[in-house]
Enzyme design. Sequence first.
Site, short mmCIF file in Angstrom:
data_model
loop_
_atom_site.label_atom_id
_atom_site.label_comp_id
_atom_site.label_asym_id
_atom_site.label_seq_id
_atom_site.Cartn_x
_atom_site.Cartn_y
_atom_site.Cartn_z
N HIS A 136 -4.21 4.05 10.16
CA HIS A 136 -4.98 4.66 11.24
C HIS A 136 -6.45 4.78 10.91
O HIS A 136 -6.84 4.86 9.75
CB HIS A 136 -4.47 6.09 11.52
CG HIS A 136 -3.02 6.17 11.79
ND1 HIS A 136 -2.23 7.18 11.29
CD2 HIS A 136 -2.18 5.39 12.52
CE1 HIS A 136 -0.98 7.03 11.69
NE2 HIS A 136 -0.93 5.94 12.44
N LYS A 194 -11.75 11.35 5.07
CA LYS A 194 -10.52 12.09 4.75
C LYS A 194 -10.45 12.34 3.24
O LYS A 194 -10.77 11.45 2.45
CB LYS A 194 -9.28 11.29 5.15
CG LYS A 194 -9.16 11.03 6.64
CD LYS A 194 -7.94 10.20 6.95
CE LYS A 194 -7.84 9.91 8.44
NZ LYS A 194 -6.68 9.06 8.75
N TYR A 235 -4.59 17.02 4.22
CA TYR A 235 -5.87 16.32 4.13
C TYR A 235 -6.93 16.99 4.96
O TYR A 235 -6.66 17.52 6.03
CB TYR A 235 -5.75 14.83 4.45
CG TYR A 235 -5.10 14.46 5.75
CD1 TYR A 235 -5.86 14.08 6.84
CD2 TYR A 235 -3.72 14.46 5.88
CE1 TYR A 235 -5.27 13.70 8.03
CE2 TYR A 235 -3.11 14.10 7.06
CZ TYR A 235 -3.89 13.72 8.14
OH TYR A 235 -3.29 13.37 9.32
N ASP A 273 2.95 3.63 15.84
CA ASP A 273 2.65 2.79 14.68
C ASP A 273 3.37 1.45 14.73
O ASP A 273 2.95 0.49 14.08
CB ASP A 273 3.00 3.52 13.38
CG ASP A 273 2.02 4.65 13.07
OD1 ASP A 273 0.98 4.76 13.75
OD2 ASP A 273 2.29 5.42 12.14
#
Length: 187
Positions: free
Chosen positions: A54, A64, A124, A162
């Site tokens: 992603h 991130k 995260y 996905d």
Amino acid sequence: MPVKLVRPRRFGDERGWFSETYNQPRYAEMGIDCLFVQDNHSMSRDVGVLRGLHWQGPPNGQDKLVRCVRGRIWDVAVDARRGSPTFGRWVAAELSADNGHQLFVPVGFAHGFVTLEPDTEVEYKVSGRYAPESEGGVIWNDPGLALPWPLPSQGPTLSPKDEILPPLSEATSPFDYDGRPLEPIDA
């Protein structure tokens, strides 16, 4: 800032250990100098849950800082910056609750991971709020990337979203090369 593997120090005694998982001035000294505005936490029940690959494009790009707080993951970042000399190349590291390592994934990279143990939890920090209109990504099994996912024999467990992502060669990457190199990480 390139993709970076961070190994926070742990201070242990007979009780267990203590680790500082984020310290803005210390991380800025390492070159991770972004403002994190949101924390995310995922839990995956089974081995082989694959989340990714992603990105979130401009103007809502996300740096991130990823860590695994329970279990283990194989974490990967793919260079998705048009014009980059390393476009389509990737780096990966095993992150686990035991090793405490973190992977910094800057804007311009597709990110994903696969769980290596049941009941794995990943946390995260991100530098941009979630913006579904800016979501994009690349299919996990893109033959052009040839990622060596450590998968169970039955293959990965994916979200419907996905399962239908395009290969990088057909994706419309919203990122331009910004001069930051993709450097090998010493995982």
